[in-house]
Design an enzyme around this catalytic site. Structure first.
Site, PDB file in Angstrom:
ATOM      1  CG  ASP A  34      -0.287  -0.057   2.542  1.00 39.55           C
ATOM      2  OD1 ASP A  34       0.881   0.378   2.656  1.00 39.55           O
ATOM      3  OD2 ASP A  34      -0.920  -0.521   3.504  1.00 39.55           O
ATOM      4  CB  SER A  35       0.177   4.856  -0.128  1.00 38.92           C
ATOM      5  OG  SER A  35      -0.693   4.922   0.977  1.00 38.92           O
TER       6      SER A  35
END
Length: 82
Positions: free
Chosen positions: A37-38
Site C-alpha cells: 500500500d502507499s
C-alpha cells in the site's frame, strides 16, 4: 534484470511485506502483485535512501510501478546507470 540493486530491494520488500523474496521478480508490480500500500511504498523509499545513501525525489516515485523500475532508478542514482 541486470540492476545491481535488485537483490537488495527484493530482500527489503520481502521483509517489509512478509513474503517470500523468491516470489519478487523485476516485473512484479509493487501494488497489484505484491499487495503493497502507499505506506509500504513510503517505507521502502526511506529504507532505500538509507541503504544506498541517496535521495529519491517525489516526482521520481510517481513513475515507479514495478520492482525493476525501482532497481533501475536506484542504479541510476547510485552508479549513474540506466
Amino acid at each position: 534484470m541486470t540492476a545491481k540493486s535488485f537483490e537488495t530491494i527484493r530482500i527489503k520488500l520481502a521483509e517489509q511485506l512478509e513474503i517470500d523474496y523468491l516470489t519478487i521478480l523485476p516485473e512484479s508490480h509493487i501494488f497489484d502483485d505484491l499487495g503493497a500500500d502507499s505506506l509500504d511504498a513510503v517505507e521502502l523509499i526511506i529504507a532505500l535512501e538509507e541503504e544506498f545513501n541517496l535521495t529519491i525525489e517525489p516526482e521520481d516515485v510517481e513513475e515507479l510501478e514495478t520492482v525493476g523500475d525501482v532497481a533501475l532508478l536506484v542504479d541510476k542514482l547510485v552508479w549513474g546507470e540506466s
